[in-house]
Design a protein around this motif. Sequence first.
Motif, PDB file in Angstrom:
ATOM      1  N   ALA A   1       7.024  -4.339   4.396  1.00  0.00           N
ATOM      2  CA  ALA A   1       6.143  -3.342   3.785  1.00  0.00           C
ATOM      3  C   ALA A   1       6.620  -3.088   2.360  1.00  0.00           C
ATOM      4  O   ALA A   1       7.803  -2.840   2.132  1.00  0.00           O
ATOM      5  CB  ALA A   1       6.162  -2.050   4.590  1.00  0.00           C
TER       6      ALA A   1
ATOM      7  N   LEU B   1      -1.386   2.345   4.676  1.00  0.00           N
ATOM      8  CA  LEU B   1      -0.369   1.331   4.932  1.00  0.00           C
ATOM      9  C   LEU B   1       0.214   1.503   6.326  1.00  0.00           C
ATOM     10  O   LEU B   1       0.466   0.513   7.031  1.00  0.00           O
ATOM     11  CB  LEU B   1       0.738   1.402   3.881  1.00  0.00           C
TER      12      LEU B   1
ATOM     13  N   GLY C   1       0.836  -1.201   0.000  1.00  0.00           N
ATOM     14  CA  GLY C   1       0.000   0.000   0.000  1.00  0.00           C
ATOM     15  C   GLY C   1       0.864   1.241   0.000  1.00  0.00           C
ATOM     16  O   GLY C   1       1.971   1.262  -0.547  1.00  0.00           O
TER      17      GLY C   1
ATOM     18  N   ALA D   1       6.104   4.419   6.341  1.00  0.00           N
ATOM     19  CA  ALA D   1       6.106   2.991   6.654  1.00  0.00           C
ATOM     20  C   ALA D   1       7.188   2.665   7.684  1.00  0.00           C
ATOM     21  O   ALA D   1       6.957   1.886   8.624  1.00  0.00           O
ATOM     22  CB  ALA D   1       6.311   2.180   5.380  1.00  0.00           C
TER      23      ALA D   1
END
Length: 313
Positions: free
Chosen positions: A32, A16, A11, A61
């Motif tokens: 991720a 995310l 994402g 992230a």
Amino acid sequence: MSRRPAVAALGGGHGLAASLQALQLVTDRITAIVTVADDGGSSGRLRREFDILPPGDLRMALAALCDNSEWGMQWRDALQHRFAGDGPLGGHALGNLLIASLWDLLGDPIAGLDLVGRLLGARGRVLPMAGEPLQIRADVRGADPDRPDEVSELVGQVTVATTPGRVLNLRLEPDPPMPCREAVDAVLDADWVVLGPGSWFTSVMPHLMVPHLREALISTPARRILTLNVVMNDGETQGFTPADHVQVLREHAPDLHLDVVLADPRVVEDEDSLRAAAETVGAQVHLLPVADPDHPGTHDPLRLAAAYRDVIG
């Protein structure tokens, strides 16, 4: 003790980040895989000036995966700090500048991200979905409100994300994008793959437009979760129902099989329609409360973690 599952989470942006905050309460084996098409704000400026991957979503992230210690939290706050003012640094996040600096020093985006992860004590790894910055192109009906039936091509993540029209299809440039081998391997080696939440056409769907990554998502032995947003009919998905979100994903990747569609019951007005759409991709619907009641439009990390734990087992 049983082995904790390896999870690849795909994402971008705040969606995310929320998923990663939840997943690290379920497992410590997280990768991720982040979209790299951002062309706005600090990321867009650095991308244009230095011809690099946009670092903003990658930074978010990494911050989401930081170690829950004083050291990790302080470095998370430093990474997220944004300079004020109208000068050359105004609007830049410190983490974006740090990541860009490490890329310049090391000449390797993956090594740079891994080094920032070590600084944060990150509980997982952060990778770009492609090895080069990407440009989003979309055919949109009604981008001009005065011409609601006209179909036009929009270029750029920010432009597509903010269009009042209905996105019909999506493309990436360069075509095909250069794959990130480590990201492809992470999907193939995962026990679970989590797609979403996030801006549907500009954070979630782009992963399906990278051929090697799409092929990995189709062929991986991992089970696949699609996490729907807690706000529907908004922004680039104006007029979309939860079932429409599943259907548009199927249209762009007809061979992709899903196992679970996770949704908050408060955004599902037609449960039968969503279950029918989920069946077309082989998935079961799990309706679980994952929204943050105190912050409308966002996922609650603890509730989302409980939902992932229920699904992953």
